[in-house]
Design a protein around this motif. Structure first.
Motif, short mmCIF file in Angstrom:
data_model
loop_
_atom_site.label_atom_id
_atom_site.label_comp_id
_atom_site.label_asym_id
_atom_site.label_seq_id
_atom_site.Cartn_x
_atom_site.Cartn_y
_atom_site.Cartn_z
N TYR A 1 0.81 -1.23 0.00
CA TYR A 1 0.00 0.00 0.00
C TYR A 1 0.84 1.27 0.00
O TYR A 1 0.30 2.36 -0.14
N GLY A 2 2.15 1.15 0.21
CA GLY A 2 2.98 2.33 0.38
C GLY A 2 3.71 2.77 -0.87
O GLY A 2 4.60 3.61 -0.81
N ARG A 3 3.36 2.22 -2.01
CA ARG A 3 4.08 2.55 -3.26
C ARG A 3 3.11 3.08 -4.31
O ARG A 3 3.29 2.86 -5.49
N ASN A 4 2.05 3.73 -3.82
CA ASN A 4 1.05 4.26 -4.74
C ASN A 4 0.36 3.13 -5.51
O ASN A 4 -0.03 3.30 -6.67
N MET A 5 0.26 1.98 -4.87
CA MET A 5 -0.44 0.83 -5.45
C MET A 5 -1.27 0.20 -4.34
O MET A 5 -1.19 0.60 -3.18
N ARG A 6 -2.04 -0.79 -4.71
CA ARG A 6 -2.77 -1.58 -3.71
C ARG A 6 -3.03 -2.95 -4.29
O ARG A 6 -3.01 -3.11 -5.53
N PRO A 7 -3.27 -3.93 -3.44
CA PRO A 7 -3.55 -5.26 -4.00
C PRO A 7 -4.75 -5.19 -4.92
O PRO A 7 -5.70 -4.45 -4.65
N PHE A 8 -4.69 -5.93 -5.98
CA PHE A 8 -5.83 -6.06 -6.89
C PHE A 8 -7.05 -6.41 -6.06
O PHE A 8 -6.98 -7.29 -5.20
N ARG A 9 -8.14 -5.69 -6.25
CA ARG A 9 -9.30 -5.85 -5.37
C ARG A 9 -9.79 -7.28 -5.34
O ARG A 9 -9.94 -7.93 -6.38
N GLY A 10 -10.00 -7.76 -4.11
CA GLY A 10 -10.48 -9.12 -3.95
C GLY A 10 -9.38 -10.15 -3.85
O GLY A 10 -9.63 -11.31 -3.60
N SER A 11 -8.09 -9.71 -4.05
CA SER A 11 -7.00 -10.68 -3.93
C SER A 11 -6.81 -11.05 -2.46
O SER A 11 -7.20 -10.31 -1.55
N ALA A 12 -6.20 -12.19 -2.23
CA ALA A 12 -6.01 -12.67 -0.86
C ALA A 12 -5.17 -11.70 -0.03
O ALA A 12 -5.30 -11.63 1.19
N ALA A 13 -4.33 -10.90 -0.70
CA ALA A 13 -3.44 -9.97 0.01
C ALA A 13 -4.17 -8.69 0.42
O ALA A 13 -3.62 -7.86 1.14
N ASP A 14 -5.40 -8.53 -0.03
CA ASP A 14 -6.18 -7.32 0.21
C ASP A 14 -6.87 -7.43 1.57
O ASP A 14 -8.08 -7.43 1.67
N ASN A 15 -6.04 -7.50 2.63
CA ASN A 15 -6.60 -7.89 3.93
C ASN A 15 -6.49 -6.84 5.02
O ASN A 15 -6.84 -7.10 6.16
N PRO B 1 -5.42 1.36 5.47
CA PRO B 1 -4.52 0.21 5.30
C PRO B 1 -3.07 0.46 5.73
O PRO B 1 -2.44 -0.41 6.32
N LEU B 2 -2.53 1.65 5.44
CA LEU B 2 -1.08 1.87 5.59
C LEU B 2 -0.77 2.41 6.97
O LEU B 2 -1.49 3.26 7.48
N PHE B 3 0.31 1.91 7.61
CA PHE B 3 0.62 2.42 8.94
C PHE B 3 2.09 2.76 9.16
O PHE B 3 2.50 3.05 10.27
N HIS B 4 2.89 2.75 8.11
CA HIS B 4 4.32 3.03 8.27
C HIS B 4 4.79 3.95 7.15
O HIS B 4 4.60 3.64 5.97
N TYR B 5 5.39 5.06 7.52
CA TYR B 5 5.90 6.05 6.56
C TYR B 5 7.37 6.29 6.93
O TYR B 5 7.68 7.18 7.74
N PRO B 6 8.29 5.48 6.39
CA PRO B 6 9.68 5.54 6.85
C PRO B 6 10.39 6.85 6.47
O PRO B 6 10.17 7.39 5.38
N TYR B 7 11.25 7.29 7.36
CA TYR B 7 12.15 8.42 7.10
C TYR B 7 12.92 8.18 5.80
O TYR B 7 13.11 9.11 5.01
N ALA B 8 13.35 6.94 5.59
CA ALA B 8 14.14 6.61 4.40
C ALA B 8 13.36 6.92 3.12
O ALA B 8 13.97 7.02 2.05
N GLU B 9 12.05 7.07 3.20
CA GLU B 9 11.28 7.41 2.01
C GLU B 9 10.88 8.88 1.98
O GLU B 9 10.94 9.52 0.93
N TRP B 10 10.46 9.43 3.14
CA TRP B 10 9.97 10.81 3.07
C TRP B 10 11.11 11.83 2.95
O TRP B 10 10.96 12.87 2.32
N ARG B 11 12.28 11.51 3.54
CA ARG B 11 13.38 12.50 3.53
C ARG B 11 13.92 12.75 2.12
O ARG B 11 14.06 13.91 1.70
N PRO B 12 14.20 11.67 1.34
CA PRO B 12 14.63 11.91 -0.04
C PRO B 12 13.54 12.59 -0.87
O PRO B 12 13.86 13.37 -1.79
#
Ligand code: 1HN
Length: 348
Positions: A197-211, A217-228
């Motif tokens: 969910y953190g890469r501007n994508m999401r599991p294809f709707r209805g897939s088993a990973a869409d849980n 859905p998203l709960f982590h926004y790492p410094y390693a991503e927001w700082r750059p």
């Protein structure tokens, strides 16, 4: 209100008579209740990280995370004493989890964010998935999602907790429960949600990973991503004269603020940059991530140093000056105010 002396005396007598019936006259308080502009009871204030850290580590010698449930020092606004509030709608605290400790699993109606100040390799587990915490990562525990914290690293983990406790109290809507297990069993590999969910994508709707919960859905926004991302913005976009280079954290489910009550952002002010003045109705809690500079709030100066925390209540004019590249994290109740059509800002 100008009243004749005998009129005043008769009114006061009437108020005294009606008080036992739980009735009070609106005309005596109307101007206080419906103000022409905000006048926050909260005050501008700042906390020095090293001072908080010393007290927190001393508390760490005296009480375990498990005993305390959460070992936290509340950042209480001096204008809101006894209310566990940093602005009228929001709470802030600094939490310590020592090596080997667990802060037990629970869930509650309140939404929380964590902004890591020190330590590396501790985790917050949300609905059975760990977010491994690094300095200046943002981790969410949205309302009613199970969460526990642990620290398998060999140093203290210290972070800022931002919650909507006073808002939930205002609505009389607090529910909470313990999990039963101290730590949740692992339901998903660390990083699984961020990858989906953190890469501007999401599991294809209805897939088993869409849980994950669909609304949050998203709960982590790492410094390693927001700082750059901020650095790239500084190289490629015009700077906002009132904000610097500013990026808001988003909930990918709806493109809105990270949680229903709380919005969070980061900003970069290049060395030598000074913002113009801005005031807004969302009193904001700031953490200095890196750099040196100063804030001028309604004209009084506040020095800014890494990891210090400061609060700018509603409708206070804020100007920021960067002596070196200055990076700030901030959170506020803007998410709630926008839904209620209350949010206003003024740029000078
Ligand atoms: C809470 O759940 C945490 O989970 C921290 O770390 C601070 C303050 C009040 C209510 C719940 C946490 C809290 C809290």
């Amino acid at each position: 209100m100008t009243l004749a002396n005998d009129q005043r005396a008769q009114l006061e007598a009437l108020y005294a008579e009606m008080a036992p019936a739980n009735l009070t006259p609106l005309w005596e308080s109307l101007a206080q209740l419906v103000r022409p502009q905000p006048k926050s009871p909260a005050e501008v204030h700042s906390w020095f990280y090293e001072a908080i850290r010393d007290y927190l580590l001393r508390a760490g010698d005296l009480i375990s995370a498990e005993q305390a449930e959460r070992r936290v020092l509340i950042l209480e606004n001096p204008g809101l004493s006894g209310q566990s509030a940093i602005v009228p709608s929001l709470y802030a605290g600094i939490q310590l989890v020592l090596p080997g400790e667990i802060a037990p699993a629970h869930r509650h109606a309140q939404c929380a964010l964590r902004f890591v100040l020190e330590g590396s390799g501790g985790f917050t587990a949300v609905d059975g998935e760990r977010a491994l915490m690094q300095p200046f990562d943002l981790v969410l525990t949205p309302g009613w999602q199970w969460h526990d914290h642990g620290n398998p690293s060999d140093g203290p983990m210290i972070w800022l907790d931002g919650l909507d406790i006073p808002t939930v109290r205002h609505f009389d809507a607090s529910f909470a429960e313990g999990h039963g297990e101290k730590a949740q069993a692992e339901q998903a590999a660390a990083g699984a949600t961020l990858a989906r969910y953190g890469r501007n994508m999401r599991p294809f709707r209805g897939s088993a990973a869409d849980n994950r919960p669909a609304h949050q859905p998203l709960f982590h926004y790492p410094y390693a991503e927001w700082r750059p991302a901020l650095d790239m913005m500084a190289r490629t976009a015009a700077i906002d004269p009132h904000l610097g280079h500013a990026l808001e954290f988003l909930n990918p489910a709806d493109g809105g603020p990270v949680m229903p009550t709380i919005a969070a952002h980061v900003r970069l002010l290049p060395a030598g940059f000074e913002t113009r003045g801005r005031r807004s109705t969302d009193g904001t809690v700031f953490v200095v991530v890196e750099g040196q500079g100063s804030a001028s709030i309604d004209g009084s100066a506040l020095p800014l140093r890494p990891r210090d925390i400061f609060v700018v209540p509603s409708w206070h004019d804020l100007r920021l000056r960067a002596d070196s590249d200055l990076v700030l994290f901030g959170y506020s109740d803007r998410a709630a105010q926008e839904k209620l059509n209350l949010f206003k800002e003024e740029r000078s």
